[in-house]
Design a protein around this motif. Structure first.
Motif, PDB file in Angstrom:
ATOM      1  N   MET A  71       0.831  -1.219   0.000  1.00 31.99           N
ATOM      2  CA  MET A  71       0.000   0.000   0.000  1.00 31.99           C
ATOM      3  C   MET A  71       0.864   1.267   0.000  1.00 31.99           C
ATOM      4  SD  MET A  71      -3.271  -0.999   2.318  1.00 31.99           S
ATOM      5  CE  MET A  71      -2.353  -1.329   3.762  1.00 31.99           C
ATOM      6  N   LYS A  72       2.146   1.071  -0.255  1.00 27.53           N
ATOM      7  CA  LYS A  72       3.069   2.202  -0.301  1.00 27.53           C
ATOM      8  C   LYS A  72       2.799   3.020  -1.571  1.00 27.53           C
ATOM      9  CE  LYS A  72       7.981   2.632  -0.158  1.00 27.53           C
ATOM     10  NZ  LYS A  72       8.315   2.706  -1.529  1.00 27.53           N
ATOM     11  N   GLN A  73       2.914   4.345  -1.436  1.00 34.33           N
ATOM     12  CA  GLN A  73       2.692   5.183  -2.621  1.00 34.33           C
ATOM     13  C   GLN A  73       3.962   5.962  -2.946  1.00 34.33           C
ATOM     14  OE1 GLN A  73      -0.870   7.489  -2.668  1.00 34.33           O
ATOM     15  NE2 GLN A  73      -1.983   6.045  -1.376  1.00 34.33           N
ATOM     16  N   ASP A  74       4.308   5.988  -4.234  1.00 34.51           N
ATOM     17  CA  ASP A  74       5.469   6.774  -4.669  1.00 34.51           C
ATOM     18  C   ASP A  74       4.993   7.808  -5.678  1.00 34.51           C
ATOM     19  OD1 ASP A  74       7.263   5.055  -3.313  1.00 34.51           O
ATOM     20  OD2 ASP A  74       7.112   3.623  -4.993  1.00 34.51           O
ATOM     21  N   ARG A  75       5.709   8.928  -5.704  1.00 32.15           N
ATOM     22  CA  ARG A  75       5.399   9.932  -6.736  1.00 32.15           C
ATOM     23  C   ARG A  75       6.391   9.721  -7.876  1.00 32.15           C
ATOM     24  NH1 ARG A  75       1.107  13.440  -6.542  1.00 32.15           N
ATOM     25  NH2 ARG A  75       1.226  14.208  -8.661  1.00 32.15           N
ATOM     26  N   VAL A  76       5.898   9.478  -9.069  1.00 40.73           N
ATOM     27  CA  VAL A  76       6.808   9.194 -10.188  1.00 40.73           C
ATOM     28  C   VAL A  76       6.367   9.966 -11.428  1.00 40.73           C
ATOM     29  CG1 VAL A  76       7.300   6.845  -9.345  1.00 40.73           C
ATOM     30  CG2 VAL A  76       5.512   7.181 -11.049  1.00 40.73           C
ATOM     31  N   LYS A  77       7.276  10.061 -12.390  1.00 38.98           N
ATOM     32  CA  LYS A  77       6.932  10.727 -13.651  1.00 38.98           C
ATOM     33  C   LYS A  77       6.062   9.801 -14.491  1.00 38.98           C
ATOM     34  CE  LYS A  77      10.999  13.604 -14.333  1.00 38.98           C
ATOM     35  NZ  LYS A  77      12.242  12.930 -13.950  1.00 38.98           N
ATOM     36  N   ILE A  78       5.136  10.376 -15.241  1.00 43.15           N
ATOM     37  CA  ILE A  78       4.295   9.556 -16.128  1.00 43.15           C
ATOM     38  C   ILE A  78       5.176   8.749 -17.082  1.00 43.15           C
ATOM     39  CG2 ILE A  78       2.608   9.657 -18.034  1.00 43.15           C
ATOM     40  CD1 ILE A  78       1.310  12.038 -16.609  1.00 43.15           C
ATOM     41  N   SER A  79       6.258   9.343 -17.526  1.00 45.09           N
ATOM     42  CA  SER A  79       7.133   8.667 -18.492  1.00 45.09           C
ATOM     43  C   SER A  79       7.838   7.443 -17.887  1.00 45.09           C
ATOM     44  CB  SER A  79       8.169   9.654 -19.026  1.00 45.09           C
ATOM     45  OG  SER A  79       8.879  10.202 -17.942  1.00 45.09           O
ATOM     46  N   GLU A  80       7.835   7.331 -16.536  1.00 45.72           N
ATOM     47  CA  GLU A  80       8.509   6.184 -15.906  1.00 45.72           C
ATOM     48  C   GLU A  80       7.572   4.990 -15.701  1.00 45.72           C
ATOM     49  OE1 GLU A  80      11.650   8.589 -12.985  1.00 45.72           O
ATOM     50  OE2 GLU A  80       9.652   8.060 -12.265  1.00 45.72           O
ATOM     51  N   LEU A  81       6.263   5.229 -15.875  1.00 47.57           N
ATOM     52  CA  LEU A  81       5.274   4.208 -15.492  1.00 47.57           C
ATOM     53  C   LEU A  81       5.506   2.866 -16.190  1.00 47.57           C
ATOM     54  CD1 LEU A  81       1.954   6.283 -15.391  1.00 47.57           C
ATOM     55  CD2 LEU A  81       3.125   5.183 -13.463  1.00 47.57           C
ATOM     56  N   LYS A  82       5.745   2.950 -17.491  1.00 47.66           N
ATOM     57  CA  LYS A  82       5.853   1.719 -18.265  1.00 47.66           C
ATOM     58  C   LYS A  82       6.969   0.811 -17.714  1.00 47.66           C
ATOM     59  CE  LYS A  82       6.451   0.216 -22.866  1.00 47.66           C
ATOM     60  NZ  LYS A  82       6.822   0.564 -24.204  1.00 47.66           N
TER      61      LYS A  82
END
Ligand code: GAP
Length: 512
Positions: free
Chosen positions: A485-496
């Motif tokens: 249930m941990k949440q990280d803030r990431v760039k959309i470009s990193e999602l894949k």
């Protein structure tokens, strides 16, 4: 025991409520032991099939695939022995008119005695704590010794009766005073053999129609194609042919949800080897298949081998990989060294040679076969039941989470706009457009985001990606991990890359 039953009930109701499995033709009150895979179930099942196919076919140069027809020439089943010997011993209760498998009635009776022994063992373990010596206890505690010896005696008399004389099985049922589980009546008929194959007809007119069977295993489609595949694929022994597909058995005891069904799917591989080398390959495939199961991370303690002492007439070694289902350890997969029985039988019944010319030995022979055979539906049940967890969180609330191996999860990521306005849904849709080429993803904008997380937890979705107002500013989103249930803030470009790293078949199969 009651707890096990509750867990199992929970599995069945979760599968229905969240769109994994429905009873077949439910509007007509269902069809016994036949089930439909719903929108999420079909994805999970497909992913399990692909995980098997990739490890067996794609990763092995010397294994190729096949998709043989379900309907086969009827002589196939004469040659394979299914017409004469694919039987279950049946007994009817004369009062209730209910039909049972005689061996299962005896096994269930014996299991109750075994459970009494196990209860005593657990009580003693709790009493003595670390000082408890189970080995010593089971040989010295009078009550446990009595239960276990009775249990073993019943099973060995059952095994003897099943091979020698079914009247002995009836006598055993009477001696043990086994009653109809539903009505309590002990008024039994004799035990009779019942063939498990479903019959059907080919052809339009009643006179010329040909009697056929729906295949009870996929294996025979592989055997009869052995030479076609070997020649057209220029395969060299040792090589394998793998196949997934439906099989049909008119099972008598068809309870336990998708564990024992009348229409089910098998994933089988026949490995053709030089005569005399079969034991080497048998051990190889036993170990390899266990490693495949373990790669899914459902827990080593949930698997065990059961080596067969009594072998089928065609086998010179056989073992089951058993899994700890919600109702105890039961067969998940069979590994069989089938000798040259099947190919020789098809040679004999067809009059055609099914032999391989071995260029290294400069001789012709009928190869020996090592078979691996796993039920896809049983795999589904093993994965689904073990992954379903009720967790109590730090704030005292509970959550239901389906901790599926992420490589198998039906949906890999859900994309959630925090609110249904301010352009957030549009950004979420753009992310979906980008990810859906590589992963099965879902869009969800209904309800508060916490409820949406819970919904995805219950579906086994490994990632929730939330688009919020900050996304508009800096093109970042939060990515929430299902298990921690941990949440990280990431760039959309990193999602894949993040998703790929977690769900890629390669990363999971490398654990083998
Ligand atoms: N070709 C070998 C063969 O069919 P089997 O032990 O009868 O061997 C192989 O079946 C596997 O198929 C089993 O280990 C089980 O996983 C699955 N299976 C068999 N009967 C089934 C049923 N009625 N419902 C669901 N799965 C079944």
């Amino acid at each position: 025991m009651a707890k096990q039953e509750d867990i199992f009930k929970n599995v069945v109701s979760h599968a229905k409520e969240y769109g994994f499995i429905f009873p077949s033709s439910e509007v007509y009150d269902g069809l016994s032991a036949v089930y439909d895979y719903a929108q999420n179930g079909v994805e999970l099942k497909k992913n399990i099939r692909e995980y098997w196919w990739k490890s067996m076919v794609q990763m092995n140069e010397n294994i190729v695939g096949l998709d043989a027809a379900i309907l086969m020439h009827p002589t196939t089943w004469k040659a394979s022995g299914h017409v004469d010997a694919f039987n279950d011993p049946l007994i009817d209760n004369k009062d209730s008119k209910k039909r049972y498998r005689a061996d299962v009635l005896v096994e269930e009776f014996a299991e109750k005695i075994n459970q009494k022994a196990q209860k005593e063992i657990e009580k003693a373990r709790a009493r003595f704590g670390d000082a408890f010596n189970e080995e010593e206890f089971v040989t010295t505690n009078a009550r446990v010794v009595e239960y276990l010896s009775k249990y073993k005696e019943i099973l060995s008399r059952l095994a003897k009766g099943m091979t020698d004389d079914l009247q002995d099985v009836k006598a055993l049922i009477e001696e043990l005073e086994i009653a109809d589980p539903e009505t309590g009546s002990r008024n039994w008929t004799d035990v009779k053999q019942f063939n498990l194959m479903f019959g059907t007809k080919l052809g339009a007119s009643a006179d010329s129609a040909m009697d056929l069977y729906l295949r009870p295993e996929t294996a025979q489609g592989i055997f009869v194609n052995f030479l076609n595949v070997q020649k057209s694929g220029r395969m060299k022994v040792p090589f394998g042919i793998a196949q997934t597909g439906k099989a049909f058995r008119n099972e008598i005891v068809a309870r336990q949800f998708i564990f024992r069904m009348r229409e089910f799917e098998q994933m089988e591989m026949q490995f053709f080897v030089r005569p005399g080398e079969e034991m080497k390959w048998y051990h190889h495939w036993k170990e390899t298949r266990l490693k495949w199961h373990l790669s899914l991370g459902l827990g080593k303690e949930n698997y065990r081998f059961h080596d067969h002492e009594k072998l089928a007439h065609y086998a010179n070694a056989a073992a089951d990989i058993e899994f700890n289902f919600p109702f105890g350890f039961k067969e998940l997969e069979g590994i069989h060294s089938r000798t040259d029985f099947d190919l020789k039988a098809h040679e004999q019944f067809s009059g055609k040679k099914l032999q391989y010319f071995d260029p290294e030995l400069n001789e012709n022979y009928v190869p020996y076969v090592v078979e691996t055979s796993v039920g896809l539906d049983r795999m589904f049940l093993a994965v689904f039941a073990t992954s379903l967890k009720e967790e109590t969180l730090e704030d005292g609330s509970t959550r239901t989470v389906l901790k599926l191996p992420s490589v198998l999860a039906p949906t890999k990521a859900a994309i959630l706009p925090l609110v249904k306005k301010d352009g957030l849904p549009d950004i979420a849709r753009t992310i979906i457009e980008d990810l859906k080429w590589d992963f099965t993803v879902a869009y969800d904008e209904k309800d508060a985001v916490g409820r949406r997380y819970r919904r995805q937890d219950a579906l086994g979705t490994p990632f929730c990606i939330t688009v919020d107002h900050q996304t508009i500013e800096d093109q970042t989103v939060t990515i929430r991990h299902r298990d921690t249930m941990k949440q990280d803030r990431v760039k959309i470009s990193e999602l894949k890359d993040i998703i790929e790293n977690e769900v890629s078949t390669k990363n999971w199969l490398m654990k083998m």
